[in-house]
Design an enzyme around this catalytic site. Structure first.
Site, mmCIF file in Angstrom:
data_model
loop_
_atom_site.group_PDB
_atom_site.id
_atom_site.type_symbol
_atom_site.label_atom_id
_atom_site.label_comp_id
_atom_site.label_asym_id
_atom_site.label_seq_id
_atom_site.Cartn_x
_atom_site.Cartn_y
_atom_site.Cartn_z
ATOM 1 N N ARG A 134 0.817 -1.234 0.000
ATOM 2 C CA ARG A 134 0.000 0.000 0.000
ATOM 3 C C ARG A 134 0.841 1.271 0.000
ATOM 4 N NH1 ARG A 134 -3.526 -2.442 3.885
ATOM 5 N NH2 ARG A 134 -5.153 -3.570 2.787
ATOM 6 N N LYS A 156 2.048 11.470 -11.419
ATOM 7 C CA LYS A 156 1.144 10.611 -12.194
ATOM 8 C C LYS A 156 1.870 9.299 -12.485
ATOM 9 C CE LYS A 156 -2.051 13.676 -14.669
ATOM 10 N NZ LYS A 156 -2.499 14.172 -15.994
ATOM 11 N N GLU A 198 7.780 17.819 -25.186
ATOM 12 C CA GLU A 198 7.206 18.197 -23.876
ATOM 13 C C GLU A 198 7.871 19.482 -23.354
ATOM 14 O OE1 GLU A 198 4.556 16.533 -22.677
ATOM 15 O OE2 GLU A 198 4.834 14.353 -22.786
ATOM 16 N N LYS A 239 6.651 22.810 -14.513
ATOM 17 C CA LYS A 239 5.751 21.726 -14.106
ATOM 18 C C LYS A 239 5.500 21.775 -12.596
ATOM 19 C CE LYS A 239 4.212 17.085 -14.587
ATOM 20 N NZ LYS A 239 4.204 15.820 -15.289
ATOM 21 N N GLU A 249 -5.322 17.391 -10.526
ATOM 22 C CA GLU A 249 -5.940 17.736 -11.811
ATOM 23 C C GLU A 249 -7.438 18.037 -11.676
ATOM 24 O OE1 GLU A 249 -4.221 15.993 -15.659
ATOM 25 O OE2 GLU A 249 -6.230 15.176 -15.651
ATOM 26 N N ARG A 253 -4.199 21.848 -13.886
ATOM 27 C CA ARG A 253 -3.168 20.850 -14.213
ATOM 28 C C ARG A 253 -3.450 20.237 -15.585
ATOM 29 N NH1 ARG A 253 -0.075 16.079 -10.872
ATOM 30 N NH2 ARG A 253 1.020 15.291 -12.709
ATOM 31 N N ASN A 257 -1.823 18.673 -20.375
ATOM 32 C CA ASN A 257 -2.333 17.706 -21.357
ATOM 33 C C ASN A 257 -2.440 18.325 -22.750
ATOM 34 O OD1 ASN A 257 -4.548 15.024 -21.249
ATOM 35 N ND2 ASN A 257 -2.858 15.212 -19.817
ATOM 36 N N HIS A 260 -2.312 16.203 -25.837
ATOM 37 C CA HIS A 260 -2.370 14.798 -25.420
ATOM 38 C C HIS A 260 -3.682 14.104 -25.767
ATOM 39 C CE1 HIS A 260 1.252 15.880 -23.321
ATOM 40 N NE2 HIS A 260 1.408 14.655 -22.853
ATOM 41 N N HIS A 264 -2.647 10.888 -27.370
ATOM 42 C CA HIS A 264 -2.924 9.595 -26.725
ATOM 43 C C HIS A 264 -3.787 8.708 -27.620
ATOM 44 C CE1 HIS A 264 -2.102 10.718 -22.202
ATOM 45 N NE2 HIS A 264 -0.997 10.564 -22.907
ATOM 46 N N HIS A 279 5.547 8.448 -27.491
ATOM 47 C CA HIS A 279 4.670 9.419 -26.814
ATOM 48 C C HIS A 279 4.962 10.874 -27.230
ATOM 49 C CE1 HIS A 279 2.207 11.219 -23.694
ATOM 50 N NE2 HIS A 279 3.249 11.959 -23.327
HETATM 51 N N1 LIG Z 1 3.717 10.575 -15.499
HETATM 52 C C1 LIG Z 1 3.757 11.638 -16.256
HETATM 53 O O1 LIG Z 1 3.491 12.759 -15.821
HETATM 54 C C2 LIG Z 1 4.166 11.493 -17.688
HETATM 55 C C3 LIG Z 1 4.525 12.632 -18.421
HETATM 56 C C4 LIG Z 1 4.931 12.465 -19.734
HETATM 57 C C5 LIG Z 1 5.005 11.194 -20.284
HETATM 58 N N2 LIG Z 1 4.667 10.127 -19.529
HETATM 59 C C6 LIG Z 1 4.825 8.769 -20.063
HETATM 60 O O2 LIG Z 1 6.201 8.575 -20.319
HETATM 61 C C7 LIG Z 1 6.349 7.592 -21.343
HETATM 62 C C8 LIG Z 1 7.337 8.075 -22.369
HETATM 63 O O3 LIG Z 1 8.576 8.261 -21.736
HETATM 64 P P1 LIG Z 1 9.935 8.238 -22.568
HETATM 65 O O4 LIG Z 1 9.789 9.099 -23.746
HETATM 66 O O5 LIG Z 1 11.031 8.488 -21.622
HETATM 67 O O6 LIG Z 1 9.948 6.758 -23.116
HETATM 68 P P2 LIG Z 1 10.736 5.453 -22.626
HETATM 69 O O7 LIG Z 1 10.695 5.298 -21.190
HETATM 70 O O8 LIG Z 1 10.229 4.352 -23.497
HETATM 71 O O9 LIG Z 1 12.235 5.789 -23.033
HETATM 72 C C9 LIG Z 1 12.533 6.001 -24.387
HETATM 73 C C10 LIG Z 1 13.629 5.027 -24.879
HETATM 74 O O10 LIG Z 1 14.883 5.552 -24.485
HETATM 75 C C11 LIG Z 1 15.612 4.564 -23.766
HETATM 76 N N3 LIG Z 1 16.398 5.305 -22.789
HETATM 77 C C12 LIG Z 1 15.947 6.039 -21.747
HETATM 78 N N4 LIG Z 1 16.973 6.675 -21.168
HETATM 79 C C13 LIG Z 1 18.096 6.321 -21.834
HETATM 80 C C14 LIG Z 1 19.464 6.664 -21.715
HETATM 81 N N5 LIG Z 1 19.893 7.560 -20.822
HETATM 82 N N6 LIG Z 1 20.339 6.079 -22.564
HETATM 83 C C15 LIG Z 1 19.914 5.203 -23.526
HETATM 84 N N7 LIG Z 1 18.632 4.869 -23.706
HETATM 85 C C16 LIG Z 1 17.726 5.430 -22.864
HETATM 86 C C17 LIG Z 1 14.593 3.610 -23.217
HETATM 87 O O11 LIG Z 1 15.142 2.341 -23.015
HETATM 88 C C18 LIG Z 1 13.547 3.615 -24.335
HETATM 89 O O12 LIG Z 1 13.940 2.714 -25.349
HETATM 90 C C19 LIG Z 1 4.967 7.370 -21.911
HETATM 91 O O13 LIG Z 1 4.456 6.164 -21.422
HETATM 92 C C20 LIG Z 1 4.170 8.536 -21.390
HETATM 93 O O14 LIG Z 1 2.812 8.221 -21.260
HETATM 94 C C21 LIG Z 1 4.263 10.256 -18.249
HETATM 95 O O1 LIG Z 2 1.572 15.597 -15.441
HETATM 96 C C1 LIG Z 2 0.555 15.819 -16.090
HETATM 97 O O2 LIG Z 2 -0.484 16.210 -15.550
HETATM 98 C C2 LIG Z 2 0.537 15.596 -17.552
HETATM 99 O O3 LIG Z 2 -0.526 15.623 -18.155
HETATM 100 C C3 LIG Z 2 1.837 15.354 -18.240
HETATM 101 C C4 LIG Z 2 1.730 14.648 -19.573
HETATM 102 O O4 LIG Z 2 2.836 15.047 -20.354
HETATM 103 C C5 LIG Z 2 1.820 13.134 -19.450
HETATM 104 O O5 LIG Z 2 1.897 12.547 -20.718
HETATM 105 C C6 LIG Z 2 0.778 12.471 -18.601
HETATM 106 O O6 LIG Z 2 1.095 11.109 -18.391
HETATM 107 C C7 LIG Z 2 -0.582 12.491 -19.225
HETATM 108 O O7 LIG Z 2 -1.472 12.212 -18.249
HETATM 109 P P1 LIG Z 2 -2.919 11.658 -18.502
HETATM 110 O O8 LIG Z 2 -3.610 11.973 -17.229
HETATM 111 O O9 LIG Z 2 -3.489 12.354 -19.686
HETATM 112 O O10 LIG Z 2 -2.786 10.206 -18.750
HETATM 113 ZN ZN LIG Z 3 3.091 13.728 -22.083
#
Ligand SMILES: NC(=O)c1ccc[n+]([C@@H]2O[C@H](COP(=O)([O-])OP(=O)(O)OC[C@H]3O[C@@H](n4cnc5c(N)ncnc54)[C@H](O)[C@@H]3O)[C@@H](O)[C@H]2O)c1
Ligand SMILES: O=C(O)C(=O)C[C@@H](O)[C@H](O)[C@H](O)COP(=O)(O)O
Ligand SMILES: [Zn+2]
Length: 383
Positions: A134, A156, A198, A239, A249, A253, A257, A260, A264, A279
């Site tokens: 948890r 998130k 981003e 951010k 959100e 917040r 998006n 997105h 998405h 992404h």
């Molecule tokens: N939680 C949030 O607020 C939020 C915000 C934006 C995006 N996201 C999510 O993040 C994901 C995309 O993230 P991403 O673009 O980092 O993709 P990812 O995690 O797939 O990384 C991209 C690629 O780069 C490689 N990589 C990462 N760091 C590296 C390094 N230093 N050296 C060599 N290779 C490396 C990874 O292995 C992968 O192949 C999506 O799922 C998206 O929905 C979440």
């Molecule tokens: O942090 C946030 O809030 C965002 O919306 C950041 C986005 O770049 C990111 O891709 C996030 O994962 C999207 O969130 P979601 O709630 O639309 O799934």
């Molecule tokens: Zn994003």
């Protein structure tokens, strides 16, 4: 009072951005070489616990040895679990496997999950941290540009469902974010560009000056060095401000998006096939679409649509649905996916629209017929 000697080790030369969330506040450290000294920072936070490092196979090769050495030097016990790189790992079966691995390793609630990787690893590991026992301690060590400027900040976490992107998860803040900008040296150019979408987003949301700075400095940012570190820190500051105002959100917040809702849907439409679309690329296309859709509604000047498109193209990002290789589903299918978006309220669509660069806003109750006509016209280009 003077800080203990080890406290300054990782922070020397790093920028610190504070995310103000009351008792859940935390620091984001941004700077080169931070992985090598991360052990001391983590030791201060844990005071005696162990860590499970969750990473992917690419990052394990490129960055894990430095982290392991740093944890060893700080006397922190650790285990590592690596998933397959890429978006398809953000799924139930991988989540379940990781939860089991953490439990099998007998990690306790007071121990930490360390996410070493891009946004996929961060979202997945964060959801594991939120769920196992948890809620375990959680530290983000983002290694992609996208993760450093966006996904590691704000709490998130989650996975995708066959019904759509990020539909299952939790808000769960990390206790610390360590963004080693030297890790970006091993990132592929395509993934660096995707993360840049981003970065540009922060300018397009509410900071036209930052967007103009990016137009003037993108070469330096792509080359590395001080401009890159500044872009990462400025993005984290942007951010952190938004998240501090609206952690869950309920309101603004949702501006994060921008691009997105379309992006998405496109990621889901290609079944998260990273060979076709990652992404950040979906966000780039989505941001151009959000500006073009706003212009169609008479809200945004055409010059701004052109300027957004020009900048994204200059850095090599896709901007149109036709830039995605292979067939896309019809507009009605895309609209159907959009109808599952988390911003939907009582069945009504919510979009982030804009009156121009740096002037975006949240619009509830967008007419689905308008979206359908717009997407149909945009898809005509496809043929
Ligand atoms: N939680 C949030 O607020 C939020 C915000 C934006 C995006 N996201 C999510 O993040 C994901 C995309 O993230 P991403 O673009 O980092 O993709 P990812 O995690 O797939 O990384 C991209 C690629 O780069 C490689 N990589 C990462 N760091 C590296 C390094 N230093 N050296 C060599 N290779 C490396 C990874 O292995 C992968 O192949 C999506 O799922 C998206 O929905 C979440
Ligand atoms: O942090 C946030 O809030 C965002 O919306 C950041 C986005 O770049 C990111 O891709 C996030 O994962 C999207 O969130 P979601 O709630 O639309 O799934
Ligand atoms: Zn994003």
């Amino acid at each position: 009072m003077t800080a203990p000697a080890e406290a300054s080790t990782a922070r020397e030369g790093a920028q610190t951005v504070r995310v103000e969330l009351g008792e859940r506040s935390y620091d984001i450290l941004v700077g080169r070489g931070l992985i090598a000294s991360a052990g001391d920072e983590i030791a201060r936070l844990l005071s005696g616990g162990r860590v499970a490092v969750i990473t992917d196979d690419n990052v394990a090769k490129a960055q894990l040895p430095a982290l392991k050495a740093s944890l060893d030097a700080a006397g922190i016990g650790h285990v590592t679990f690596a998933v397959k790189p890429g978006e398809p790992s953000k799924r139930f079966s991988t989540f379940e496997q990781l939860c089991d691995q953490v439990l099998e390793a007998r990690l306790e609630r007071g121990d930490a999950i360390v996410a070493l990787g891009g946004g996929v690893v961060g979202d997945l590991a964060g959801f594991v941290a939120a769920s196992v026992r948890r809620g375990m301690r959680f530290i983000q060590m983002p290694t992609s540009l996208l993760a450093q400027v966006d996904s590691s900040v704000g709490g998130k976490t989650g996975i995708n469902s066959r019904h759509g992107k990020n539909l299952i998860g939790a808000f769960y803040q990390p206790g610390l974010v360590i963004a080693d900008t030297a890790a970006l040296d091993t990132l592929s150019p395509r993934e660096f560009r995707a993360g840049y979408a981003e970065v540009a987003k922060y300018g397009l949301i509410d900071d036209a000056d930052f967007f103009a700075w990016l137009e003037a400095n993108h070469r330096e940012i792509f080359a590395g060095g001080a401009a890159r570190d500044e872009a990462v820190a400025a993005s984290c500051r942007a951010k952190a401000r938004v998240v501090a105002d609206d952690e869950f959100e309920a309101g603004n917040r949702a501006l994060l998006n921008l691009g997105h809702t379309f992006g998405h849907a496109l990621e889901s439409a290609v079944d998260y096939d990273g060979a076709r679309l990652v992404h950040g690329e979906g966000v780039a296309i989505g941001m151009r679409l959000a500006h073009a859709f706003s212009a169609r509604l008479g809200l945004c000047p055409q010059e701004d649509v052109a300027r957004v498109e020009a900048h994204l193209k200059t850095v090599g990002l896709p901007t149109h649905m036709k830039d995605i290789p292979g067939q896309l589903p019809p507009a009605a299918t895309l609209l159907d996916i959009i109808a599952q978006d988390k911003k939907v309220t009582r069945g009504a669509l919510t979009f982030i629209l804009t009156r121009g660069i740096g002037r975006s806003f949240v619009e509830k109750g967008v007419d689905p017929q308008e979206v359908l006509s717009f997407l149909t016209e945009e898809l005509v280009e496809q043929i």
